[in-house]
Enzyme design. Structure first.
Site, PDB file in Angstrom:
ATOM      1  N   TYR A  45       0.806  -1.232   0.000  1.00  0.00           N
ATOM      2  CA  TYR A  45       0.000   0.000   0.000  1.00  0.00           C
ATOM      3  C   TYR A  45       0.837   1.279   0.000  1.00  0.00           C
ATOM      4  CZ  TYR A  45      -3.493  -3.479   1.146  1.00  0.00           C
ATOM      5  OH  TYR A  45      -4.296  -4.583   1.105  1.00  0.00           O
ATOM      6  N   HIS A  52      -7.345   1.274   1.546  1.00  0.00           N
ATOM      7  CA  HIS A  52      -7.058  -0.098   1.933  1.00  0.00           C
ATOM      8  C   HIS A  52      -5.943  -0.306   2.958  1.00  0.00           C
ATOM      9  CE1 HIS A  52      -7.699  -4.266   1.428  1.00  0.00           C
ATOM     10  NE2 HIS A  52      -7.948  -4.280   0.143  1.00  0.00           N
ATOM     11  N   LYS A 108     -25.155 -19.967  -1.769  1.00  0.00           N
ATOM     12  CA  LYS A 108     -24.337 -20.950  -1.030  1.00  0.00           C
ATOM     13  C   LYS A 108     -25.087 -22.262  -0.858  1.00  0.00           C
ATOM     14  CE  LYS A 108     -23.484 -18.240   2.642  1.00  0.00           C
ATOM     15  NZ  LYS A 108     -22.899 -17.772   3.907  1.00  0.00           N
ATOM     16  N   LYS A 143     -23.497 -26.177  -0.778  1.00  0.00           N
ATOM     17  CA  LYS A 143     -23.570 -26.762   0.572  1.00  0.00           C
ATOM     18  C   LYS A 143     -24.344 -28.066   0.536  1.00  0.00           C
ATOM     19  CE  LYS A 143     -23.414 -22.913   3.862  1.00  0.00           C
ATOM     20  NZ  LYS A 143     -24.183 -22.216   4.881  1.00  0.00           N
ATOM     21  N   ASP A 145     -17.321 -21.252  -1.415  1.00  0.00           N
ATOM     22  CA  ASP A 145     -16.268 -20.380  -1.950  1.00  0.00           C
ATOM     23  C   ASP A 145     -15.447 -21.122  -3.008  1.00  0.00           C
ATOM     24  OD1 ASP A 145     -14.730 -17.798  -1.727  1.00  0.00           O
ATOM     25  OD2 ASP A 145     -13.125 -19.239  -1.388  1.00  0.00           O
ATOM     26  N   TYR A 203      -5.501 -14.772  -7.913  1.00  0.00           N
ATOM     27  CA  TYR A 203      -5.329 -14.348  -6.515  1.00  0.00           C
ATOM     28  C   TYR A 203      -6.684 -14.370  -5.829  1.00  0.00           C
ATOM     29  CZ  TYR A 203      -3.994 -11.063  -2.709  1.00  0.00           C
ATOM     30  OH  TYR A 203      -3.732 -10.461  -1.503  1.00  0.00           O
ATOM     31  N   SER A 233      -7.790 -14.584   4.792  1.00  0.00           N
ATOM     32  CA  SER A 233      -7.565 -13.828   6.014  1.00  0.00           C
ATOM     33  C   SER A 233      -6.482 -14.472   6.886  1.00  0.00           C
ATOM     34  CB  SER A 233      -8.877 -13.786   6.797  1.00  0.00           C
ATOM     35  OG  SER A 233      -8.663 -13.123   8.014  1.00  0.00           O
ATOM     36  N   THR A 263      -3.492 -10.501   5.194  1.00  0.00           N
ATOM     37  CA  THR A 263      -3.949 -11.531   4.239  1.00  0.00           C
ATOM     38  C   THR A 263      -2.777 -12.311   3.659  1.00  0.00           C
ATOM     39  OG1 THR A 263      -3.764  -9.985   2.391  1.00  0.00           O
ATOM     40  CG2 THR A 263      -5.942 -10.200   3.426  1.00  0.00           C
ATOM     41  N   SER A 323     -11.804 -11.755  -4.671  1.00  0.00           N
ATOM     42  CA  SER A 323     -11.977 -11.723  -3.227  1.00  0.00           C
ATOM     43  C   SER A 323     -13.436 -11.966  -2.872  1.00  0.00           C
ATOM     44  CB  SER A 323     -11.560 -10.350  -2.703  1.00  0.00           C
ATOM     45  OG  SER A 323     -11.580 -10.362  -1.309  1.00  0.00           O
ATOM     46  N   GLN A 324     -13.608 -12.780  -1.830  1.00  0.00           N
ATOM     47  CA  GLN A 324     -14.961 -12.938  -1.304  1.00  0.00           C
ATOM     48  C   GLN A 324     -15.137 -11.939  -0.159  1.00  0.00           C
ATOM     49  OE1 GLN A 324     -17.561 -15.732   1.601  1.00  0.00           O
ATOM     50  NE2 GLN A 324     -16.323 -16.903   0.157  1.00  0.00           N
TER      51      GLN A 324
END
Ligand code: COA
Length: 635
Positions: free
Chosen positions: A116, A352, A428, A432, A439, A461, A465, A474, A563-564
């Protein structure tokens, strides 16, 4: 009481001198008054340092789907030399081990610096995500003001939990998460530098700010949001104050000083020094930087169909639409900006460096719920101080800086292609029900969509977390794997039968979930490799050959940056691609639908956000058909 909730980080989700910088320079917890926050933080484990050999082996495996055989062979040779007994790898690993012993987190400060603060592209599009909320049900100025007033009250309500350290601890996979990012997002701001930026967090100063900044028609105001006794203004009182701000800034002929924050960081760094060389300007800038957050009151944007509404709202949240739109009605260095348009458009933009999406989304979930509560109680009428207009003296040179910023911002706005897609067929629930990680299922749909468009796999990418560890940020989940490659290649192959495709899908989903587990437990490869490189730089050694290798450049050229960011609210976060010929894909999997925001650059003729979004929809539907048509053995 220190409350605990079972929300996962996934379950709730890539940067003035008055006050010391935040933990990026000095760990927060070292100076915070001992309390519940501190005892929670102390109980968290430190980020582990993966074994050198493990990372090198995993790196080779990760390269397999994205590099040529001769490149892979060359990298293996380089790694053999790097890891030999008494070699450079061992020396750097030892240096990292020592660093891990003397710091709270061996990675975080380096990561924030490299990812960053030393990243010089504009924060707009290239770094700061936007967040689009569902369209609110007002369509005029009065509706906008009264909604914005409730929104401010909602943020202050959340701030009370931060101030009192009563925020529920979040969990991921049953493990408590680091809560530090929550303490970094309010009263904080990025400060441009000529070569490197910094972040200041005023929440920890001896006199924390009691005001927010409001921008309307490119004009900034300081609005005190607490009474002298420390109680927050009510929504009604805030409404009165916002009305005063709007009538004091009804003309839209002011210089859009805020657009300077959209510039390339080196240029903004220089322009910033010119701007703050004037005392009045400096005081105005500091008032914005110190403010708890910025509220951007936008005008109405042009009418569009429901279909394109969310995509155009995403553009407003990400960059504001250019100088003719709302890009000047922002201060993009501000860690948190809420954006409310006159036409019901609502969302946020965040810088960010201090935090990832999940804490921002948790705050926004709280605010949205707060604004939905029944009408506020009428407050006692008390005289309130006038909101203070922040003045700027603009010289000819500063005007040139503003004009330059307008030109660059408009080029960037024209270049960005954004498609928000609400995938309404399932969420989901379907993966499931088939005992698959949602994901991983979505990531495999992205792999299939990309393969169908380009007949090849690309470095992908996905953010994972690291908040199970103190001050964790991350690492990277590399979604393109050998298993995903076998799956996407087989999927449209007429010689393959469904059971085989199903088997390959299951293997690909499991491989992805297992990479995810490895990443969230600090055993992925990317941050370790970065650490080894940083350690070499720290020891003033030449950069090891594994980092100047063509394969390493390919591995970091993420044509899919994903990214989720899940939330309770039906919203979606959005960000730009990280390479010129790539895509940015953010998604929010809800129970029965999935929100996607897909971006690409128009200058690249190979990419098309709308086409990828369509390909993702097709891939998800085709994968479900495969699930429905292929009976699986019961466990
Ligand atoms: N069978 C049935 N259910 C399953 C399953 C299976 N095989 N595998 C997972 N699930 C369930 C989970 O229990 C979970 O249930 P919930 O909805 O009740 O919470 C749900 O499916 C989602 O799990 P999954 O899809 O596997 O993802 P996740 O929630 O574990 O998230 C990451 C995965 C990578 C997104 C998460 O670990 C993470 O790191 N998130 C943070 C990313 C980040 O910081 N982004 C922001 C960058 S700005």
């Amino acid at each position: 009481m220190w409350k605990f909730c079972s929300r996962t980080a996934g379950g709730m989700a890539k940067t003035c001198g008055l006050v010391r910088p935040c933990h990026l320079v000095k760990p927060v917890s070292a100076t915070r008054v001992a309390g519940r926050y501190l005892s929670h933080q102390r109980g968290l484990p430190c980020l582990p340092l993966p074994p050198l050999q493990q990372t090198c082996e995993r790196y080779i495996t990760a390269l397999e789907p994205i590099v040529e055989a001769d490149e892979l062979m060359h990298t293996k040779e380089l790694l053999e030399d790097f890891t030999k007994t008494g070699g450079l790898g061992e020396r750097l690993q030892e240096g990292l081990e020592k660093r891990a012993q003397r710091t709270e987190n061996w990675l975080s400060e380096w990561w924030v610096r490299v990812a960053y603060l030393e990243y010089r592209m504009p924060v707009v599009v290239h770094s700061s995500p936007g967040l689009v909320l569902p369209r609110m049900d007002f369509r005029d100025k009065q509706g906008q003001i009264s909604f914005a007033a409730k929104l401010i009250a909602g943020v202050l309500d959340f701030k009370t939990m931060i101030d009192n350290e009563t925020l529920p601890v979040e969990f991921l996979g049953g493990k408590p998460l680091c809560m530090n990012q929550y303490y970094e997002v309010l009263s904080s701001c990025r400060i441009p530098g000529v070569k490197k930026d910094s972040v200041v967090n005023h929440a920890k100063s001896s006199s924390p700010p009691k005001h927010i900044s409001v921008v309307h028609n490119f004009q900034f105001f300081q609005l005190d949001v607490y009474h002298h006794d420390g109680t927050p203004l009510t929504a009604d009182q805030l409404c009165v104050q916002l009305e005063k701000i709007c009538s004091a800034s009804s003309e839209s002929d002011a210089e859009p000083v805020g657009i300077l924050t959209t510039q390339h960081r080196d240029r903004w760094g220089k322009a910033y020094l010119r701007l703050i060389s004037d005392k009045t300007n400096r005081e105005s800038v500091v008032a914005v930087q110190r403010s708890i957050f910025t509220l951007c009151l936008d005008g109405a944007t042009s009418q569009c169909s429901d279909d394109v509404y969310r995509s155009s709202a995403a553009v407003q949240m990400l960059h504001g639409g250019g100088s003719g739109g709302n890009s000047g009605n922002r201060w993009f260095d501000k860690t948190l900006q809420f954006i409310v348009g006159e036409d019901g458009t609502c969302g946020a933009n965040y810088e960010h460096a201090p935090a990832e999406g999940p804490p921002i989304v948790a705050l926004i979930d709280h605010v949205v719920e707060y604004t939905r509560k029944s009408e506020a109680i009428q407050a006692v009428v008390v005289p309130l101080p006038e909101p203070q207009k922040l003045q700027f003296n603009i010289t000819a040179e500063m005007k040139e800086d503003i004009e330059e910023a307008k030109v660059s911002m408009n080029m960037l706005a024209q270049d960005l292609d954004m498609k928000v897609m609400m995938f309404g067929h399932f969420g989901k629930n379907v993966p499931k029900a088939h005992r698959m990680s949602p994901d991983a299922f979505i990531q495999m749909a992205l792999q299939l969509a990309y393969y169908r468009m380009y007949r090849r796999c690309c470095a992908t990418y996905e953010s994972a977390s690291l908040r199970m560890y103190r001050l964790g940020r991350t690492d990277t989940i590399r979604s393109a794997s050998t298993a995903s490659t076998s799956f996407v290649k087989a999927f449209d192959d007429p010689s393959k039968q469904n059971p085989e495709k199903m088997d390959l899908l299951e293997k690909a989903v499991k491989a992805h979930r297992s990479y995810t587990n490895m990443a969230i437990s600090g055993q992925a490869i990317d941050r370790h490799l970065l650490g080894l490189k940083m350690q070499a730089l720290e020891e003033k050694l030449s950069v090891p050959a594994i980092f100047t290798d063509a394969a390493y450049a390919k591995a970091l050229h993420y044509q899919l940056s994903t990214s989720q960011v899940p939330s309770k609210t039906d919203c979606v976060m959005c960000f730009g691609p990280v390479v010129s010929n790539g895509y940015g894909v953010c998604y929010n999997p809800m129970n029965d639908h999935i929100n996607f925001a897909v971006s690409s650059f128009n200058a690249c003729t190979e990419t098309d956000a709308g086409r990828l979004a369509q390909a993702v929809e097709d891939a998800l539907l085709d994968m479900r058909t495969l699930l429905d048509q292929t009976p699986r053995a019961k466990l």
